[in-house]
Design an enzyme around this catalytic site. Structure first.
Site, PDB file in Angstrom:
ATOM      1  N   CYS A   1      -6.695  10.801  -1.242  1.00  0.00           N
ATOM      2  CA  CYS A   1      -5.564  11.725  -1.322  1.00  0.00           C
ATOM      3  C   CYS A   1      -4.607  11.319  -2.437  1.00  0.00           C
ATOM      4  CB  CYS A   1      -4.823  11.759   0.008  1.00  0.00           C
ATOM      5  SG  CYS A   1      -5.689  12.669   1.306  1.00  0.00           S
TER       6      CYS A   1
ATOM      7  N   HIS B   1       0.375  14.046   0.243  1.00  0.00           N
ATOM      8  CA  HIS B   1       1.149  13.698   1.435  1.00  0.00           C
ATOM      9  C   HIS B   1       2.020  12.480   1.168  1.00  0.00           C
ATOM     10  CE1 HIS B   1      -1.217  10.113   2.612  1.00  0.00           C
ATOM     11  NE2 HIS B   1      -2.282  10.795   2.204  1.00  0.00           N
TER      12      HIS B   1
END
Length: 448
Positions: free
Chosen positions: A114, A101
């Site tokens: 992440c 992301h």
């Protein structure tokens, strides 16, 4: 060449090309993230399509390494763990919470697990991919290399869709004497100039836009052994219920009944060596194969079956293969491979009877693993019939990991140390993998 043009134009403008054009090209993409280099490289085969810097998990929130695929895409998402933190252009890799992301990328690991991507690149990558695109996360950089091997799958040529000479009137004749010259045979003129063995189409079986297969070859574990036990007991007349690889009440009752029949002791392990030897002998079969092949498509189980593994005392290692440029009429495909370090624990080596660990730095390690796999002909033909561009194969010693479940491809977690700390996710609370309630069987082997 066409895919390179598509992606090159896509980097300039995400609105210039249709989504369907990108979807067709995206299925052969592969994204490789290096935690050591804090970098991302997007490949199409072995060609570099795009590169970017990234920021992976910081200490205590290490980004897991392994083979993943994009499960979900959202242009805007908020973390439900970390104070609704915004996560634009989110591409989910696990249901437990790891994703790509947009975020701050300070040239060092800084996320909660992440893979953060710079704002300038996150939107471009989002437009380039689709669900199912593979993402490989490793410590040291790796890159796909071409590989040719007889054990890799190749597509089958189309079969005719109608009987040969379907509308030709056949008349009996009597040959009075040996002909002086060649004998001509009348053929259906509708097919003149065409090879009747290649004019058919697999469109009904393999649509042009068919999702690629996801194939996993692993060593068999307790689940696969229990599936065998259930299938063999059923063949011998015992009722184990639906084969599911689990020791439910009906399966336990069937096992107890078989032990009474063969006068085997009912104490000790449920599936002891003496019990298994007696069961296979009673069913007229040899000892179970050591490997299992599993196939998924569209994030759902398709079928699975046993396979053989030569020299089982040597670890297979972890190898990832992807297929591209499939030419069905020519029965050819191009394959690329990546080998990943993956340390086994002492318990795993003992469980699988492994004495020699894998050496991922060994030249030809992927080909050596393929040499040792024995795949039944009918399974190979079924895969060859269904495969399409983007089909992938993973070979690993370890079985289904905790991240492989309902709505996923095969997620293979790797590690450079035998027992690393497990990273926490940064998107969603862990969601346990769920077995499909409509799982069917193939060749007496249940789906996972």
């Amino acid at each position: 060449m066409l895919r390179g043009v598509l992606f090159g134009l896509g980097l300039l403008s995400g609105t210039m090309l249709s989504q369907s054009a990108f979807a067709e090209a995206a299925r052969t993409l592969q994204i490789i993230v290096s935690k050591d280099k804090q970098s991302m490289v997007v490949y199409d085969g072995d060609k570099v399509v795009a590169t970017s810097k990234v920021s992976t998990g910081k200490a205590g929130h290490t980004t897991p390494s392994g083979i993943f695929s994009i499960l979900e895409k959202r242009k805007y998402h908020e973390s439900n763990i970390y104070s609704n933190a915004p996560m634009p252009f989110m591409q989910r890799l696990t249901w437990s919470g790891i994703a790509l992301h947009e975020g701050q990328v300070p040239n060092y690991p800084a996320s909660h697990g992440c893979v953060r991507i710079p704002s300038s690149f996150a939107q471009t990558l989002f437009q380039m991919t689709e669900r199912g695109v593979h993402v490989v996360i490793s410590d040291a950089p790796v890159e796909p290399v071409p590989i040719e091997h007889a054990n890799l799958f190749t597509p089958l040529k189309p079969l005719p869709t109608a009987p040969l000479l379907s509308d030709v009137d056949l008349r009996p004749t009597a040959m009075k004497r040996k002909p002086a010259g060649p004998v001509e045979v009348a053929m259906n003129s509708a097919g003149a100039g065409q090879d009747p063995m290649t004019t058919g189409s697999l469109e009904a079986v393999v649509p042009e836009n068919a999702a690629p297969l996801r194939i996993l070859i692993q060593r068999r574990g307790a689940r696969e052994t229990m599936l065998d036990v259930q299938a063999l007991l059923t063949e011998l007349g015992f009722d184990t219920g639906t084969p599911d690889g689990l020791a439910g009440p009906m399966t336990r009752a069937a096992i107890a009944g078989f032990k009474r029949w063969k006068a085997l002791p009912d104490d000790g392990p449920l599936l002891g060596k003496e019990f298994l030897a007696a069961l296979y002998h009673s069913a007229g079969q040899k000892e179970a194969p050591l490997g299992q092949i599993m196939v998924r498509q569209n994030f759902e189980p398709l079928f699975e079956a046993p396979v053989g593994i030569k020299d089982p005392e040597i670890a297979l290692g972890t190898h990832f293969f992807t297929a591209d440029h499939i030419e069905r009429n020519a029965e050819t495909a191009e394959w690329h491979t990546v080998t990943l370090p993956n340390a086994l624990s002492a318990e795993e080596m003992k469980q699988f009877g492994i004495e020699t660990p894998a050496d991922p730095s060994r030249p030809g390690a992927a080909a050596a693993a393929l040499d040792r796999i024995e795949i039944p002909t009918d399974i190979r033909e079924r895969i060859a019939t269904l495969m399409s561009n983007g089909t992938s194969l993973t070979i690993t010693d370890q079985g289904l990991g905790p991240e492989t479940g309902k709505g996923t491809d095969f997620v293979t977690l790797t590690r450079t140390q035998p027992n690393p700390a497990q990273a926490q996710d940064s998107i969603a609370k862990p969601r346990p993998a769920r077995r499909s309630q409509n799982a069917s069987t193939y060749r007496s082997i249940g789906l996972y």
